[in-house]
Design a protein around this motif. Sequence first.
Motif, PDB file in Angstrom:
ATOM      1  N   GLU A   1       1.104  -1.199   0.136  1.00 23.40           N
ATOM      2  CA  GLU A   1       0.049   0.093  -0.092  1.00 23.40           C
ATOM      3  C   GLU A   1       0.832   1.167   0.227  1.00 23.40           C
ATOM      4  O   GLU A   1       0.479   2.362  -0.806  1.00 23.40           O
ATOM      5  CB  GLU A   1      -0.627  -0.187   1.238  1.00 23.40           C
ATOM      6  CG  GLU A   1      -1.754   1.082   1.070  1.00 23.40           C
ATOM      7  CD  GLU A   1      -2.676   1.236   0.327  1.00 23.40           C
ATOM      8  OE1 GLU A   1      -3.383   2.253   0.153  1.00 23.40           O
ATOM      9  OE2 GLU A   1      -3.176  -0.035  -0.124  1.00 23.40           O
ATOM     10  N   LEU A   2       2.018   1.092   0.689  1.00 21.58           N
ATOM     11  CA  LEU A   2       2.677   2.683   0.750  1.00 21.58           C
ATOM     12  C   LEU A   2       3.718   2.433  -0.811  1.00 21.58           C
ATOM     13  O   LEU A   2       3.627   3.454  -0.803  1.00 21.58           O
ATOM     14  CB  LEU A   2       3.536   2.168   2.264  1.00 21.58           C
ATOM     15  CG  LEU A   2       3.478   1.784   2.847  1.00 21.58           C
ATOM     16  CD1 LEU A   2       4.418   1.870   5.071  1.00 21.58           C
ATOM     17  CD2 LEU A   2       2.850   3.593   2.999  1.00 21.58           C
TER      18      LEU A   2
ATOM     19  N   ARG B   1       2.102   2.680  -3.102  1.00 24.06           N
ATOM     20  CA  ARG B   1       1.045   3.107  -3.843  1.00 24.06           C
ATOM     21  C   ARG B   1       1.322   4.241  -4.185  1.00 24.06           C
ATOM     22  O   ARG B   1       0.146   5.309  -4.832  1.00 24.06           O
ATOM     23  CB  ARG B   1      -0.349   1.697  -4.269  1.00 24.06           C
ATOM     24  CG  ARG B   1      -0.084   0.891  -4.254  1.00 24.06           C
ATOM     25  CD  ARG B   1      -1.078   0.174  -4.922  1.00 24.06           C
ATOM     26  NE  ARG B   1      -1.448  -0.995  -4.975  1.00 24.06           N
ATOM     27  CZ  ARG B   1      -1.936  -1.969  -3.904  1.00 24.06           C
ATOM     28  NH1 ARG B   1      -2.112  -1.682  -2.861  1.00 24.06           N
ATOM     29  NH2 ARG B   1      -1.408  -3.437  -3.899  1.00 24.06           N
ATOM     30  N   ARG B   2       1.333   5.219  -2.873  1.00 21.86           N
ATOM     31  CA  ARG B   2       1.505   6.283  -2.697  1.00 21.86           C
ATOM     32  C   ARG B   2       1.603   7.088  -3.623  1.00 21.86           C
ATOM     33  O   ARG B   2       2.595   7.096  -4.194  1.00 21.86           O
ATOM     34  CB  ARG B   2       1.544   6.556  -1.727  1.00 21.86           C
ATOM     35  CG  ARG B   2       0.572   6.074  -0.330  1.00 21.86           C
ATOM     36  CD  ARG B   2       1.069   6.185   1.138  1.00 21.86           C
ATOM     37  NE  ARG B   2      -0.275   5.710   2.245  1.00 21.86           N
ATOM     38  CZ  ARG B   2       0.143   6.779   3.323  1.00 21.86           C
ATOM     39  NH1 ARG B   2       1.261   7.177   3.593  1.00 21.86           N
ATOM     40  NH2 ARG B   2      -0.690   5.566   4.598  1.00 21.86           N
ATOM     41  N   ASP B   3       1.681   8.419  -4.476  1.00 24.07           N
ATOM     42  CA  ASP B   3       1.884   9.676  -4.479  1.00 24.07           C
ATOM     43  C   ASP B   3       2.165  10.540  -3.529  1.00 24.07           C
ATOM     44  O   ASP B   3       1.286  11.222  -3.711  1.00 24.07           O
ATOM     45  CB  ASP B   3       1.834   9.414  -5.577  1.00 24.07           C
ATOM     46  CG  ASP B   3       2.562  10.336  -7.229  1.00 24.07           C
ATOM     47  OD1 ASP B   3       3.445  10.553  -6.849  1.00 24.07           O
ATOM     48  OD2 ASP B   3       1.872  10.661  -8.025  1.00 24.07           O
TER      49      ASP B   3
END
Length: 312
Positions: free
Chosen positions: A150-151, A153-155
Amino acid sequence: MLRLRTSSLVARVVLTNGLLFALGTALLAFSPATVSSRPLVSEVVVLVVGLSTLILANALLVRRALQPLDRLVADVETVRSDAGAERVGEPVSGLGRTLAVAVNDLLARIESGNRERDLASLAGQEAESARIAQELHDGVGQSLTALLLELGRRDPPDDDLRERVRASLDEVRGVARQLRPHVLEDLGLRSALAALTTDLFGHGSTHVKRGIAPGLPELDEATELVVFRVAQEALTNVARHARADTVSISLSQRGDHLVLTVADDGVGIGPGANGTGIRGMRERAALVGGRLEVARRDGGTTVTLDVPVRRP
């Protein structure tokens, strides 16, 4: 069977006493000795001498009948003080031999029962460790993996947080590996010890010396597991607390015993130290009939495990 043996012993004592009383009665009946209505001194002396002779003969005969039991009791007391390491001596024949054989058989059954209990305890400990390792892998490990994805995929990406989560995931996996040593099951004790030292000291400054003798006998599963667990605990303590420059691990055979030694040149164990780790190592060693010694030396600590070789 025991009741018959007891009755036989009672019968022997009663028969011995009966024969002596019968002999004394016969002597009084057929001997010329008489006793006056007012016994003379000489007659009293004869009676006292006769009674003393009967008592002495009775004591000698009863002592001869019961002497094997006295020796058996003394042997049993010695065995009890030696924690069951020896067997009682067995007379050549007679009631003493019968009882000694029965006692030795009982001692053998007790030792066998203790052995089975200890192995069951060891198996229970390992089963619990395997369960905890599986829960760490399936629960905490998978949760951290999902969080890491999940981290990613962060932007914009939070690299610092990702590294901390990855480090936590590696730590969880390391704990799971320690709880369930697959390398021991798959590759054997020698490879498991080598992998253990690599995991603990492969990325640090501590120099590792390995001295695992060739041609070691094949061990039963319980003994092999205890040797690995003691080595794991000792080496982990060195990695965490010793601040050592060098640690050595050796495994060799001395007669019918296997000796594991872990020594370091670190700060040394404190006087009278007996923490959870040391108690755990001692308890594991005792489960397979082994003995553990932890000694402080000049500039370090030495842990020595001595276990009897039990082949599978």
